[in-house]
Design a protein around this motif. Structure first.
Motif, PDB file in Angstrom:
ATOM      1  N   PRO A   1       0.570  -1.148  -0.062  1.00 60.26           N
ATOM      2  CA  PRO A   1       0.145  -0.076  -0.121  1.00 60.26           C
ATOM      3  C   PRO A   1       0.744   1.305   0.003  1.00 60.26           C
ATOM      4  O   PRO A   1       2.064   1.372   0.306  1.00 60.26           O
ATOM      5  CB  PRO A   1      -0.808  -0.070   1.062  1.00 60.26           C
ATOM      6  CG  PRO A   1       0.005  -0.870   2.164  1.00 60.26           C
ATOM      7  CD  PRO A   1       0.630  -2.046   1.410  1.00 60.26           C
ATOM      8  N   VAL A   2       0.136   2.255  -0.457  1.00 58.40           N
ATOM      9  CA  VAL A   2       0.814   3.496  -0.656  1.00 58.40           C
ATOM     10  C   VAL A   2       1.102   4.372   0.610  1.00 58.40           C
ATOM     11  O   VAL A   2       0.332   4.026   1.745  1.00 58.40           O
ATOM     12  CB  VAL A   2       0.191   4.633  -1.583  1.00 58.40           C
ATOM     13  CG1 VAL A   2      -1.474   4.940  -0.848  1.00 58.40           C
ATOM     14  CG2 VAL A   2       0.848   5.779  -1.757  1.00 58.40           C
ATOM     15  N   GLU A   3       2.121   4.803   1.065  1.00 57.78           N
ATOM     16  CA  GLU A   3       2.378   5.841   2.104  1.00 57.78           C
ATOM     17  C   GLU A   3       1.667   7.311   1.684  1.00 57.78           C
ATOM     18  O   GLU A   3       2.184   8.082   0.910  1.00 57.78           O
ATOM     19  CB  GLU A   3       3.832   5.985   2.378  1.00 57.78           C
ATOM     20  CG  GLU A   3       3.986   7.253   3.316  1.00 57.78           C
ATOM     21  CD  GLU A   3       3.324   6.770   4.800  1.00 57.78           C
ATOM     22  OE1 GLU A   3       2.348   7.571   4.993  1.00 57.78           O
ATOM     23  OE2 GLU A   3       4.056   5.925   5.257  1.00 57.78           O
ATOM     24  N   THR A   4       0.593   7.522   2.323  1.00 60.84           N
ATOM     25  CA  THR A   4      -0.146   8.725   2.130  1.00 60.84           C
ATOM     26  C   THR A   4       0.267   9.729   3.011  1.00 60.84           C
ATOM     27  O   THR A   4      -0.031  11.050   2.540  1.00 60.84           O
ATOM     28  CB  THR A   4      -1.659   8.415   2.515  1.00 60.84           C
ATOM     29  OG1 THR A   4      -1.830   8.105   3.876  1.00 60.84           O
ATOM     30  CG2 THR A   4      -2.129   7.428   1.640  1.00 60.84           C
ATOM     31  N   ASP A   5       1.271   9.716   3.850  1.00 60.09           N
ATOM     32  CA  ASP A   5       1.687  10.903   4.653  1.00 60.09           C
ATOM     33  C   ASP A   5       3.047  11.366   4.039  1.00 60.09           C
ATOM     34  O   ASP A   5       3.999  10.830   4.053  1.00 60.09           O
ATOM     35  CB  ASP A   5       2.261  10.405   6.140  1.00 60.09           C
ATOM     36  CG  ASP A   5       2.554  11.493   6.808  1.00 60.09           C
ATOM     37  OD1 ASP A   5       2.666  12.688   6.618  1.00 60.09           O
ATOM     38  OD2 ASP A   5       3.016  11.210   8.204  1.00 60.09           O
ATOM     39  N   LEU A   6       2.639  12.518   3.334  1.00 62.21           N
ATOM     40  CA  LEU A   6       3.688  13.186   2.390  1.00 62.21           C
ATOM     41  C   LEU A   6       4.836  13.896   3.368  1.00 62.21           C
ATOM     42  O   LEU A   6       5.916  14.209   3.005  1.00 62.21           O
ATOM     43  CB  LEU A   6       3.142  13.999   1.481  1.00 62.21           C
ATOM     44  CG  LEU A   6       2.346  13.416   0.346  1.00 62.21           C
ATOM     45  CD1 LEU A   6       1.695  14.700  -0.546  1.00 62.21           C
ATOM     46  CD2 LEU A   6       3.240  12.541  -0.421  1.00 62.21           C
ATOM     47  N   SER A   7       4.500  13.891   4.537  1.00 61.84           N
ATOM     48  CA  SER A   7       5.371  14.722   5.447  1.00 61.84           C
ATOM     49  C   SER A   7       6.496  13.510   6.148  1.00 61.84           C
ATOM     50  O   SER A   7       7.518  13.649   6.766  1.00 61.84           O
ATOM     51  CB  SER A   7       4.822  15.346   6.550  1.00 61.84           C
ATOM     52  OG  SER A   7       4.088  14.232   7.561  1.00 61.84           O
ATOM     53  N   ALA A   8       6.247  12.271   5.594  1.00 61.23           N
ATOM     54  CA  ALA A   8       7.162  11.252   6.199  1.00 61.23           C
ATOM     55  C   ALA A   8       8.593  11.397   5.546  1.00 61.23           C
ATOM     56  O   ALA A   8       8.827  11.738   4.465  1.00 61.23           O
ATOM     57  CB  ALA A   8       6.533   9.871   5.863  1.00 61.23           C
ATOM     58  N   THR A   9       9.355  11.194   6.667  1.00 58.80           N
ATOM     59  CA  THR A   9      10.818  11.560   6.178  1.00 58.80           C
ATOM     60  C   THR A   9      11.268  10.386   5.370  1.00 58.80           C
ATOM     61  O   THR A   9      10.690   9.057   5.198  1.00 58.80           O
ATOM     62  CB  THR A   9      11.685  11.373   7.388  1.00 58.80           C
ATOM     63  OG1 THR A   9      11.707  10.368   8.036  1.00 58.80           O
ATOM     64  CG2 THR A   9      11.325  12.692   8.580  1.00 58.80           C
TER      65      THR A   9
END
Length: 373
Positions: free
Chosen positions: A277-285
């Motif tokens: 699945p996609v990582e939807t948190d675009l603030s993730a480092t």
């Protein structure tokens, strides 16, 4: 070195969603380094723009305009004049795909149902069309740019009759089917069969990636994995969690059993390992994205979707074995081969650990994901 023991044609590691109504993003997507591009008619497109997105993507796939033409047209509301969507494309394919990628090519044959390689490992040449559960799920599609990038289209679950025929093209590997269940896959299969015939394409050339996003799809995942045209499975955790009433924590461990169901179904059906699945948190480092992707690799996934180009290189790096991993895997295979030639079925590695065929299978899977040298 045999096909099973060394670098070969790798399954795609990364799939970047590209909004189907954004011509300028279609034009730039080839620069992003993703192994696969998913031209999106579904979540990335607002409801009023659905018809425009379908026309833009169909025109692009049909080769009606080049990338530069798409960029110049900007936000024009209608697709360029030309043959109707679904008509056979010109002989010269669109030059659409990543540049500078170390990925060794598109595994258009996709399925590992021949039994010669473990799921997710290097694949061989394509096979003729076959019924589900047999040695192959279909012929090699033509939807690959000259440099090996795969082109896919995610259609709308509630607009299958409009979307599927419009995007059936020799420039397209196939369709991603959201909220997949056995009935929707049967409908897509019928639509693709008719559209292939109308477009003059070989029967079965268009493939499917069912995306498991509903309780019904999850319960039928084994049946879905065995359906005709299926290349590999994907999972949409946001929709699935909403339907199940699950409230995942940061590590999304609450959904781990459902992810495992895809891994098991894929292996049982002889498919390539599923898409995470996609990582939807675009603030993730970068470190956070790498850690979560590495955890998914350990769970049995061998690819991941991306919604932003900066996610792509991290995903590619995680799913590509390091030089140390490749050397260790090659050593395992070499030691067991030498032991077999001397008349024993087991060997010992440099650290004194036993090597048998099961260990060697895992090593071959690593080598199958190694970049071609």
């Amino acid at each position: 070195m045999t096909e099973q023991e060394g670098p070969g044609r790798m399954v795609a590691r990364s799939y970047l969603y590209v909004p189907g109504d954004r011509r300028e993003k279609l034009a730039r997507a080839r620069e992003r380094g993703a192994d696969g591009l998913v031209l999106d008619l579904e979540d990335a497109v607002a409801p009023p723009a659905k018809d425009t997105a379908r026309e833009v993507v169909a025109a692009f796939l049909a080769g009606l305009t080049g990338l530069a033409g798409l960029a110049d047209e900007g936000a024009a509301a209608s697709a360029p004049d030309g043959p109707a969507p679904g008509a056979p494309p010109p002989a010269t394919p669109n030059e659409f795909g990543p540049s500078g990628s170390t990925w060794s090519g598109s595994t258009r044959s996709g399925s590992t149902r021949s039994g010669s390689t473990p799921h997710g490992s290097a694949l061989g040449t394509s096979s003729p069309a076959a019924s589900p559960g047999s040695a192959s799920n279909g012929p090699t599609p033509a939807g690959s740019a000259p440099n090996g990038s795969e082109l896919w289209v995610r259609v709308n679950a509630d607009r299958l009759d409009e979307d599927v025929p419009a995007v059936t093209s020799a420039s397209c590997a196939g369709v991603w089917v959201p909220k997949a269940d056995p009935e929707s896959l049967a409908r897509v299969d019928a639509l693709l069969t008719a559209a292939e015939r109308a477009a003059g394409l070989p029967a079965g050339v268009m493939r499917m990636v069912p995306v498991i996003e509903t309780a019904r799809g999850l319960l039928a995942v084994a049946e879905i994995a065995r359906a005709p045209r299926v290349l590999r499975l994907g999972i949409g955790e946001a929709d699935l969690a909403a339907e199940l009433g699950v409230r995942p924590g940061r590590d999304r461990a609450e959904l781990a059993p459902h992810r495992a169901a895809l891994v098991v179904a894929s292996a049982a059906a002889g498919l390539a390992a599923p898409i995470a699945p996609v990582e939807t948190d675009l603030s993730a480092t970068r470190a956070d994205l790498a850690a979560s992707t590495r955890a998914l690799l350990c769970e049995g996934f061998r690819a991941r979707t991306a919604i932003h180009p900066r996610q792509v290189p991290v995903i590619n790096e995680v799913f590509t074995p390091s030089p140390a991993e490749i050397a260790a895997a090659r050593d395992v295979v070499t030691r067991l081969r030498a032991a077999n030639q001397s008349g024993t079925g087991v060997a010992v590695d440099a650290r004194g650990r036993m090597i048998d065929e099961a260990v060697a299978r895992s090593a071959r899977e690593v080598l199958g994901r190694a970049p071609a040298s």
